[in-house]
Design a protein around this motif. Structure first.
Motif, PDB file in Angstrom:
ATOM      1  N   ASN A 119       5.094  -3.949 -24.023  1.00 37.01           N
ATOM      2  CA  ASN A 119       5.988  -3.200 -23.136  1.00 37.01           C
ATOM      3  C   ASN A 119       5.231  -2.537 -21.980  1.00 37.01           C
ATOM      4  O   ASN A 119       5.462  -1.377 -21.649  1.00 37.01           O
ATOM      5  N   ARG A 120       4.331  -3.294 -21.352  1.00 33.16           N
ATOM      6  CA  ARG A 120       3.541  -2.763 -20.250  1.00 33.16           C
ATOM      7  C   ARG A 120       3.809  -3.529 -18.950  1.00 33.16           C
ATOM      8  O   ARG A 120       2.921  -3.666 -18.110  1.00 33.16           O
ATOM      9  N   VAL A 121       5.034  -4.018 -18.804  1.00 38.97           N
ATOM     10  CA  VAL A 121       5.433  -4.659 -17.549  1.00 38.97           C
ATOM     11  C   VAL A 121       6.168  -3.626 -16.702  1.00 38.97           C
ATOM     12  O   VAL A 121       7.156  -3.038 -17.152  1.00 38.97           O
ATOM     13  N   TYR A 122       5.695  -3.409 -15.493  1.00 37.31           N
ATOM     14  CA  TYR A 122       6.300  -2.411 -14.611  1.00 37.31           C
ATOM     15  C   TYR A 122       6.849  -3.100 -13.359  1.00 37.31           C
ATOM     16  O   TYR A 122       6.103  -3.752 -12.622  1.00 37.31           O
ATOM     17  N   LEU A 123       8.157  -2.951 -13.139  1.00 38.70           N
ATOM     18  CA  LEU A 123       8.781  -3.518 -11.943  1.00 38.70           C
ATOM     19  C   LEU A 123       8.517  -2.606 -10.754  1.00 38.70           C
ATOM     20  O   LEU A 123       8.821  -1.411 -10.797  1.00 38.70           O
ATOM     21  N   VAL A 124       7.948  -3.166  -9.714  1.00 40.27           N
ATOM     22  CA  VAL A 124       7.583  -2.386  -8.528  1.00 40.27           C
ATOM     23  C   VAL A 124       8.202  -3.023  -7.291  1.00 40.27           C
ATOM     24  O   VAL A 124       8.678  -4.162  -7.317  1.00 40.27           O
ATOM     25  N   ASP A 125       8.192  -2.278  -6.199  1.00 45.75           N
ATOM     26  CA  ASP A 125       8.846  -2.714  -4.971  1.00 45.75           C
ATOM     27  C   ASP A 125       8.046  -3.817  -4.276  1.00 45.75           C
ATOM     28  O   ASP A 125       6.857  -3.651  -3.990  1.00 45.75           O
ATOM     29  N   TYR A 126       8.725  -4.905  -3.982  1.00 46.90           N
ATOM     30  CA  TYR A 126       8.095  -6.070  -3.349  1.00 46.90           C
ATOM     31  C   TYR A 126       7.486  -5.721  -1.993  1.00 46.90           C
ATOM     32  O   TYR A 126       6.395  -6.187  -1.647  1.00 46.90           O
ATOM     33  N   ASP A 127       8.198  -4.921  -1.199  1.00 42.07           N
ATOM     34  CA  ASP A 127       7.785  -4.682   0.185  1.00 42.07           C
ATOM     35  C   ASP A 127       6.409  -4.032   0.295  1.00 42.07           C
ATOM     36  O   ASP A 127       5.622  -4.395   1.167  1.00 42.07           O
ATOM     37  N   HIS A 128       6.122  -3.046  -0.563  1.00 42.38           N
ATOM     38  CA  HIS A 128       4.804  -2.427  -0.393  1.00 42.38           C
ATOM     39  C   HIS A 128       3.712  -3.078  -1.235  1.00 42.38           C
ATOM     40  O   HIS A 128       2.535  -3.013  -0.870  1.00 42.38           O
ATOM     41  N   TRP A 129       4.080  -3.760  -2.323  1.00 44.48           N
ATOM     42  CA  TRP A 129       3.048  -4.473  -3.071  1.00 44.48           C
ATOM     43  C   TRP A 129       2.627  -5.749  -2.354  1.00 44.48           C
ATOM     44  O   TRP A 129       1.590  -6.328  -2.651  1.00 44.48           O
ATOM     45  N   TYR A 130       3.425  -6.182  -1.415  1.00 37.99           N
ATOM     46  CA  TYR A 130       3.048  -7.319  -0.571  1.00 37.99           C
ATOM     47  C   TYR A 130       2.864  -6.843   0.878  1.00 37.99           C
ATOM     48  O   TYR A 130       2.951  -7.610   1.811  1.00 37.99           O
ATOM     49  N   GLY A 131       2.611  -5.557   1.061  1.00 33.70           N
ATOM     50  CA  GLY A 131       2.511  -4.981   2.397  1.00 33.70           C
ATOM     51  C   GLY A 131       1.149  -5.193   3.031  1.00 33.70           C
ATOM     52  O   GLY A 131       0.181  -5.599   2.381  1.00 33.70           O
ATOM     53  N   PHE A 132       1.079  -4.878   4.331  1.00 35.05           N
ATOM     54  CA  PHE A 132      -0.155  -5.073   5.095  1.00 35.05           C
ATOM     55  C   PHE A 132      -0.506  -3.829   5.912  1.00 35.05           C
ATOM     56  O   PHE A 132      -1.124  -3.930   6.961  1.00 35.05           O
ATOM     57  N   ASP A 133      -0.111  -2.662   5.444  1.00 35.46           N
ATOM     58  CA  ASP A 133      -0.328  -1.455   6.242  1.00 35.46           C
ATOM     59  C   ASP A 133      -0.737  -0.298   5.342  1.00 35.46           C
ATOM     60  O   ASP A 133      -0.564  -0.346   4.123  1.00 35.46           O
ATOM     61  N   VAL A 134      -1.249   0.750   5.959  1.00 35.35           N
ATOM     62  CA  VAL A 134      -1.777   1.891   5.203  1.00 35.35           C
ATOM     63  C   VAL A 134      -0.674   2.622   4.441  1.00 35.35           C
ATOM     64  O   VAL A 134      -0.918   3.155   3.345  1.00 35.35           O
ATOM     65  N   LEU A 135       0.535   2.660   4.974  1.00 36.31           N
ATOM     66  CA  LEU A 135       1.633   3.320   4.267  1.00 36.31           C
ATOM     67  C   LEU A 135       1.982   2.548   2.991  1.00 36.31           C
ATOM     68  O   LEU A 135       2.274   3.154   1.951  1.00 36.31           O
ATOM     69  N   ALA A 136       1.948   1.224   3.062  1.00 33.54           N
ATOM     70  CA  ALA A 136       2.200   0.402   1.873  1.00 33.54           C
ATOM     71  C   ALA A 136       1.106   0.619   0.832  1.00 33.54           C
ATOM     72  O   ALA A 136       1.387   0.727  -0.367  1.00 33.54           O
ATOM     73  N   MET A 137      -0.148   0.696   1.283  1.00 32.49           N
ATOM     74  CA  MET A 137      -1.251   0.882   0.339  1.00 32.49           C
ATOM     75  C   MET A 137      -1.154   2.243  -0.354  1.00 32.49           C
ATOM     76  O   MET A 137      -1.466   2.372  -1.544  1.00 32.49           O
ATOM     77  N   ASN A 138      -0.714   3.244   0.359  1.00 33.56           N
ATOM     78  CA  ASN A 138      -0.519   4.561  -0.265  1.00 33.56           C
ATOM     79  C   ASN A 138       0.619   4.527  -1.277  1.00 33.56           C
ATOM     80  O   ASN A 138       0.563   5.209  -2.307  1.00 33.56           O
ATOM     81  N   ALA A 139       1.652   3.731  -0.993  1.00 34.51           N
ATOM     82  CA  ALA A 139       2.755   3.580  -1.950  1.00 34.51           C
ATOM     83  C   ALA A 139       2.274   2.854  -3.204  1.00 34.51           C
ATOM     84  O   ALA A 139       2.712   3.159  -4.315  1.00 34.51           O
ATOM     85  N   VAL A 140       1.359   1.888  -3.050  1.00 39.34           N
ATOM     86  CA  VAL A 140       0.762   1.211  -4.203  1.00 39.34           C
ATOM     87  C   VAL A 140      -0.026   2.220  -5.041  1.00 39.34           C
ATOM     88  O   VAL A 140       0.070   2.237  -6.281  1.00 39.34           O
ATOM     89  N   ILE A 141      -0.796   3.068  -4.376  1.00 34.38           N
ATOM     90  CA  ILE A 141      -1.566   4.092  -5.087  1.00 34.38           C
ATOM     91  C   ILE A 141      -0.624   5.037  -5.836  1.00 34.38           C
ATOM     92  O   ILE A 141      -0.910   5.448  -6.971  1.00 34.38           O
ATOM     93  N   ASP A 142       0.509   5.378  -5.226  1.00 31.11           N
ATOM     94  CA  ASP A 142       1.515   6.208  -5.917  1.00 31.11           C
ATOM     95  C   ASP A 142       1.946   5.544  -7.217  1.00 31.11           C
ATOM     96  O   ASP A 142       2.058   6.206  -8.265  1.00 31.11           O
TER      97      ASP A 142
END
Length: 337
Positions: A304-327
């Protein structure tokens, strides 16, 4: 006869004097007008020099406004990076009819979505004072320059790193200090996450994630059933910056690996799986995947360690997306039992 001739000569002389006088006045007028035009041109040239700044880019050089107020961006990475730097475009290219990515938050409020293929008439009506384009649109570059000063950035495939994109945009917009601050903030967050996870400590007991293998995948039938992310992808770089382990099938020097069939689902197995799906095209594919017996056999599913995350920032190319990944990494790796 002598008197008549004398009068005629006097009249002729008077006419010559009047003509010379008028010619002199006309010459003075022409000189004054030319001088005024020259002065005006000098003034206009000085104003242009003062109000714009010449920048080099992929298509040459362009004199752009010192403080652009009506910016239009024609690529998602440019759009997000401009927002991060404090520049809010009036319009941007994005998926037609789709909202802007959630990780942009209220920064994107009020910005017009003009679709991926720019309509030149629509752009003209927007009255931009700066267009941020890319080399993918080089075939319409001349038309864009007729609408507003246009800067074309390199658009390699696969895309450049989020950091290079940010630095390139910052240089064009004269926001290099803001760019350095954003990059410094990113590294501070990376260090905070490393400390929270105990990555790099001497004792394996202290290192809560010493052997943790983090898998990342996306469900999107446009690129096969499933695809994974390698070290060259932006999210792969983030995980590498933190020092997190990856499954052997994802540790290669590649961007993405497409067409992961059901028979090869072990390629996305791990201790943790961050799984995203394209909103329109991937939801049904995800439901089908979850019903597969081969999916149920994965270790990460059973634990039970599958986590659904947002496609847009996990496939993003910008610093705001990378910060969302870190979140998300803080949320699921640090704050989730």
């Amino acid at each position: 006869m002598g008197i008549v001739r004398g009068k005629s000569t006097a009249i002729v002389m008077l006419r010559r004097i009047v003509c010379l006088f008028l010619l002199g006045i006309f010459s003075l007028f022409i000189v004054a007008s030319c001088s005024s035009n020259i002065n005006q041109n000098v003034t206009n040239s000085k104003q242009l020099t003062e109000n714009c700044r010449v920048v080099q880019h992929a298509m040459g050089e362009t004199c752009i406004p010192q403080n652009p107020q009506r910016v239009v961006t024609l690529w998602g990475g440019t759009f997000s990076s401009a927002l991060a730097l404090g520049i809010k475009p009036i319009a941007s290219a994005w998926i037609p009819g789709e909202p802007f990515p959630k990780h942009l938050g209220d920064k994107a409020d009020g910005i017009e979505n003009i679709g991926f293929e720019p309509n030149l008439e629509r752009l003209l009506l927007l009255k931009p004072d700066l267009i941020l384009s890319n080399t993918r649109l080089q075939n319409i570059y001349t038309q864009l320059t007729n609408i507003a000063p246009t800067v074309a950035l390199d658009h390699p495939s696969p895309p450049a790193s989020w950091q290079k994109t940010l630095e390139d945009i910052a240089k064009i917009l004269d926001k290099e200090q803001e760019s350095k601050q954003l990059i410094n903030d990113y590294w501070q967050r990376i260090e905070q996450l490393k400390q929270a996870l105990g990555v790099g400590v001497a004792s394996p007991k202290e290192n809560r994630r010493h052997q943790l293998q983090v898998s990342v995948a996306t469900v999107d039938p446009r690129f096969g059933a499933v695809y994974t992310y390698g070290k060259k992808s932006p999210v792969g770089v983030v995980l590498d910056d933190i020092g997190l382990q990856r499954p052997s099938t994802q540790s290669g020097d590649f961007f993405t690996k497409n067409n992961i069939s059901y028979e090869r689902l072990s390629d996305i197995d791990g201790d943790v799986l961050f799984l995203s799906y394209a909103e329109k095209t991937g939801k049904k594919a995800l439901e089908k995947l979850e019903q597969s017996p081969l999916w149920q056999k994965l270790k990460v599913v059973q634990q039970n360690r599958v986590y659904l995350v947002d496609y847009d920032h996990w496939y993003g190319f910008d610093v705001l997306a990378m910060n969302a990944v870190i979140d998300d990494l803080f949320k699921y790796l640090v704050n989730t039992p």
